[in-house]
Enzyme design. Structure first.
Site, PDB file in Angstrom:
ATOM      1  N   HIS A  32       0.843  -1.193   0.000  1.00 42.81           N
ATOM      2  CA  HIS A  32       0.000   0.000   0.000  1.00 42.81           C
ATOM      3  C   HIS A  32       0.882   1.250   0.000  1.00 42.81           C
ATOM      4  CE1 HIS A  32      -2.358  -3.288   1.688  1.00 42.81           C
ATOM      5  NE2 HIS A  32      -3.458  -2.640   1.326  1.00 42.81           N
ATOM      6  N   HIS A  55      -4.201   3.136  -3.419  1.00 44.55           N
ATOM      7  CA  HIS A  55      -4.362   2.556  -2.083  1.00 44.55           C
ATOM      8  C   HIS A  55      -3.592   1.256  -1.893  1.00 44.55           C
ATOM      9  CE1 HIS A  55      -6.247   1.371   1.697  1.00 44.55           C
ATOM     10  NE2 HIS A  55      -6.413   0.176   1.165  1.00 44.55           N
ATOM     11  N   GLU A  65     -18.191  -4.881  24.185  1.00 43.06           N
ATOM     12  CA  GLU A  65     -17.304  -6.038  24.284  1.00 43.06           C
ATOM     13  C   GLU A  65     -16.096  -5.925  23.356  1.00 43.06           C
ATOM     14  OE1 GLU A  65     -21.514  -7.332  25.250  1.00 43.06           O
ATOM     15  OE2 GLU A  65     -20.545  -6.247  23.605  1.00 43.06           O
ATOM     16  N   HIS A  68     -28.951 -16.429  23.924  1.00 48.66           N
ATOM     17  CA  HIS A  68     -27.893 -16.244  24.914  1.00 48.66           C
ATOM     18  C   HIS A  68     -27.162 -17.538  25.268  1.00 48.66           C
ATOM     19  CE1 HIS A  68     -29.568 -12.305  25.230  1.00 48.66           C
ATOM     20  NE2 HIS A  68     -28.822 -11.970  26.269  1.00 48.66           N
TER      21      HIS A  68
END
Length: 677
Positions: free
Chosen positions: A36, A271, A420, A482
């Site tokens: 890159h 890029h 999280e 869950h």
């Protein structure tokens, strides 16, 4: 006469060094035929000014504790970082730049901490470096509160970041930015390379928000630089960011990706692919750079980097002298710091762990974990952590400790909120300080949200501890949304992650010991919501046996050789024990093996593993209320696995167990089938 050989004025010397960085990046990518080049070409001026005027670092002592941290969050721009490290005098000779992206080189495609001197963190997955930097800045705040004394600023480093459009599109960056602003991490300075180009094209294809406004809303100080080559404006923004003490700073810098390339600049073509020979030649012409040799580094380009290195060496020397005086005047915190640096644990640490017996009654391993954690915490001040808004459920609270905040910078309890992903990445940043053992709690089902930082922690060899509770279908009424099924298998599939699923409080104590002693990667603790019985066997053997990953928990009497083996983890160990007793009553002697940690068991010597799982006993039943993936290595072709083949259900724990066959009669039936009875 081109600029590479012209007499240097101050401005031309700066230009020369900046273009050296650009063409080192171009040459690296061209030599590798991949990489890159565009971001390094656009970021070169900012990076040069930061590294030579502001960043406090010492190439001769890359692990100096009070160095500033530099994080290249957009790790695809690694060629820029390698150029900076080489010119600064780190152990990265030009030959390594020439071997960019080649097998065995110190210049891999994306930066890897521990592989290349001076690389603070492993980056590449976008957003991770940004969130790691929040953890690094958090670490400075905690360390300063713990160790600094009047006249002794042992810790006062800053964390500098270059992040890209892609970094700030990622959700983890938003989560971490919100926490950084909430905590007031004033020594965190992020430079947002707003080149407005991604692989698909212009960022406005999918990204049109007011980034500075978003960060201001999160409590950040923001600045703008309209031209990424304007060194005066960059310097002003750097000074402003450094002066801010109670808010993190975001400086939006408008750069041109592929700067200097006549046909690739400001396009997606710059890029992620080499410029190509023709365009590289045109770029040399445009920036007045010699055609040969490749990897050209004019001596004048090194001057500013050498001066910065000399300043860094002086600062390291002065800091070491400061530490000597500190040690003499403040021996107790100095001794703690020395122990934390070396990883030395208190000699009697494991004697402080609680023991659990039948008299304690059934206890959930999450609750046992909380007791163990609080027994360890007074002896391990490096333990810092919390949960993602589940403190009471995860049992991660440290009693008699404050909450980390701007008002309490030394608080060891951390409220991560419902974040999280950021929690895992910030834990990685704390671990990168090498002076903490961070932990973070959530439900096992949400380990999916933490998987990217868990994988990077494993790749980088970072010690942290994931406290994953509510570990199976037996959490009951919350239902299949869950109830984790594939999460244990997914964690076990990541190399260098140690997964421990203890069967009772004693195995939980062992699990924490495993996690504390494991300094080479993350440890995941899978803990129950429901209470588990503590039988005589677990009370007698659980703690020591679990330290070996797996062990014989129960055997028939000496005069009755086992005909079958029941192998289980976690809450299913008590089911295996109950089934073994019922089978014994029917005249079928079986062995029960508790296997809380596959990774540790697999590292034991072959003789031990075969003593636990004798090759001659092929009738083996594994019992785990999760995906059966992986169990074939222990049960073999002749064995069976009682596991989950689909999702769970919303019902009481007892009803769920009955519905999915985690019962003594079903275990007995499966063993009889294995034996052909």
């Amino acid at each position: 006469m081109n600029q590479a050989s012209a007499p240097a004025t101050a401005a031309s010397a700066d230009r020369l060094a900046i273009n050296t960085l650009r063409f080192l990046a171009i040459d690296m990518v061209e030599a590798a035929r991949s990489g890159h080049p565009g971001a390094p070409m656009g970021q070169a001026a900012l990076a040069y000014w930061l590294w030579t005027r502001y960043l406090r670092h010492d190439p001769a002592s890359p692990d100096w504790l009070n160095r500033d941290r530099f994080v290249l969050s957009c790790g695809h721009a690694s060629a820029l970082l390698y150029g900076l490290l080489h010119l600064s005098g780190y152990d990265l000779p030009i030959e390594e730049l020439k071997n960019f992206r080649q097998l065995g080189s110190k210049t891999p495609g994306h930066p890897e901490h521990g592989h290349t001197a001076g690389v603070e963190t492993t980056t590449g997955p976008l957003g991770q470096g940004f969130a790691n930097a929040v953890g690094l800045a958090m670490g400075e705040r905690l360390l300063a509160a713990r160790f600094n004394r009047e006249g002794f600023p042992i810790f006062d480093y800053r964390t500098w970041v270059i992040a890209s459009d892609g970094d700030l599109m990622e959700g983890v960056a938003s989560e971490a930015a919100s926490l950084a602003g909430h905590w007031g991490l004033g020594k965190l300075n992020v430079f947002y390379d707003a080149n407005e180009i991604t692989i698909d094209g212009s960022t406005d294809l999918a990204f049109s928000e007011d980034v500075a406004g978003r960060f201001e809303g999160c409590g950040w100080h923001t600045e703008r630089v309209d031209d990424g080559n304007d060194l005066e404006a960059i310097d002003s923004a750097l000074r402003s960011a450094r002066a801010e003490t109670e808010r993190p700073s975001l400086v939006l810098v408008r750069t041109t990706i592929g700067y200097g390339s006549p046909n690739r600049a400001d396009t997606a073509k710059a890029h992620g692919e080499p410029l190509g020979e023709d365009e590289a030649r045109r770029t040399r012409e445009a920036l007045d750079w010699p055609m040969e040799p490749r990897f050209h580094v004019p001596e004048e380009a090194r001057t500013a980097f050498e001066k910065a290195a000399e300043r860094g060496a002086r600062r390291t020397f002065e800091w070491n002298r400061l530490l000597e005086r500190y040690t003499a005047e403040h021996p107790e915190p100095a001794a703690e710091l020395a122990a934390r640096r070396s990883g030395t644990l208190p000699a009697d640490l494991w004697n402080t762990l609680p023991a659990f017996g039948p008299e304690d009654g059934p206890i959930a391993t999450r609750k046992a974990s909380g007791k163990v954690l609080n027994a360890l915490a007074p002896h391990l001040p490096q333990l810092v952590g919390g949960s993602a808004d589940l403190t009471g459920s995860n049992n991660t609270w440290l009693a008699d400790e404050g909450v980390f905040s701007l008002d309490d910078p030394g608080g060891r309890n951390v409220h991560f909120g419902v974040r999280e992903h950021a929690m895992g990445s910030i834990m990685n940043g704390l671990s990168l300080c090498r002076l903490f053992i961070p932990y973070g709690g959530t439900f096992l089902i949400f380990s999916d949200y933490m998987r990217p930082p868990t994988r990077l922690a494993a790749l980088t060899g970072l010690q942290n501890i994931a406290v994953f509770t509510h570990d199976s279908i037996f959490l009951g009424e919350d239902g299949p949304t869950h109830q984790p099924i594939g999460q244990l298998a997914a964690l076990r599939a990541i190399p260098n992650v140690t997964v421990v699923r203890p069967a009772d409080g004693n195995e939980t104590a062992a699990a924490w010991r495993i996690a504390i002693e494991n300094r080479t990667g993350p440890t995941a603790l899978a803990l129950t919501r429901q209470g588990l019985p503590i039988g005589e066997e677990l009370a007698a053997r659980g703690r020591d046996g679990a330290l070996r990953g797996g062990y014989v928990l129960a055997d028939p009497p000496a005069d009755a050789a086992p005909r079958a083996i029941l192998i289980a983890t976690g809450s299913e160990v008590s089911l295996a024990l109950a089934a073994s007793e019922a089978l014994a009553a029917e005249g079928v002697p079986v062995r029960v093996v508790s296997l809380p940690c596959w990774e540790i068991f697999d590292r034991q010597e072959r003789s031990y593993r075969e003593s636990v799982l004798p090759p001659g006993i092929t009738a083996r039943l594994a019992i785990e209320a999760a995906s059966p993936l992986g169990w074939e290595r222990y049960v073999g072709l002749a064995g069976d696995v009682l596991a989950m083949e689909g999702f769970g259900a919303s019902a009481t724990c007892a009803d769920v167990a009955e519905h999915f066959g985690f019962t003594v009669p079903n275990v007995i039936d499966r063993v009889r089938v294995l034996l052909g009875d």
